[in-house]
Scaffold this motif. Structure first.
Motif: not given
Length: 194
Positions: A173-178, A180-194
């Motif tokens: 997940l650390s690689y996906y923090n920065k 940006q998705a095509k539709f940023p509001d539709n992207f979330e990191l897995d809450e279990r591993y933040k």
């Protein structure tokens, strides 16, 4: 003909728009699970296919074997689809994880692309089957990123599953923090591993 079409589409949809591509992986490694994240639009698949074509990476993705029949088989195979048979397994019907591990047993060189979010809508918990496939097949997980803000397609590095899924998922997940998705509001990191 396929190459000409894909080259033209790459030029039209990515190169002309300023996309940059980079594969930082050791190309001598030919067996792994490739994550394609974020996945918020059907355009992600188009960009991914063009990206893999341009860097000459023979990426496959798994679909139900039922889709690998006429009239769809030729179309799906041409863009990298592999049918997975979820027929009888040890305890009845095979899981998708078991079927994908079987593909690795059947092929010496295999790169399977997976979208852990499992949908284009925002999800708080990713599907972790990709991790279990990597463990079962004894292959690494490659970090693939499509960053629409910076117009970068990147395959960053390998993560070798340690057996400590929580630790490994935090690293992934650390690689996906920065990015940006095509539709940023539709992207979330897995809450279990933040």
């Amino acid at each position: 003909m396929k190459k000409i079409i894909l080259d033209f589409l790459y030029w039209l949809l990515m190169e002309r728009k300023g996309w940059k591509l980079e594969n930082k992986l050791d190309t001598s490694i030919k067996r792994y699970v490739l994550l394609s994240i974020p996945h918020t639009s059907n355009w992600d698949a188009v960009h991914g296919i063009l990206f893999f074509h341009k860097i000459k990476l023979p990426v496959k993705f798994a679909i139900k074997i039922e889709w690998m029949k006429f009239p769809f088989k030729g179309i799906f195979e041409s863009v990298g689809a592999m049918g997975i048979d979820r027929g009888a397994g040890k305890s009845g019907k095979k899981s998708a994880v078991e079927a994908m591990v079987d593909l690795f047993k059947e092929h010496n060189d295999l790169i399977i692309c997976v979208t852990p979010e499992g949908t284009r809508k925002p999800v708080k918990k990713w599907k972790t089957g990709f991790y279990h496939v990597a463990v079962g097949a004894k292959v690494p997980i490659a970090i693939g990123i499509l960053d629409y803000k910076n117009k970068v397609g990147l395959i960053e590095k390998f993560v070798y599953p340690s057996g400590d899924m929580e630790k490994d998922m935090r690293e992934i997940l650390s690689y996906y923090n920065k990015s940006q998705a095509k539709f940023p509001d539709n992207f979330e990191l897995d809450e279990r591993y933040k």
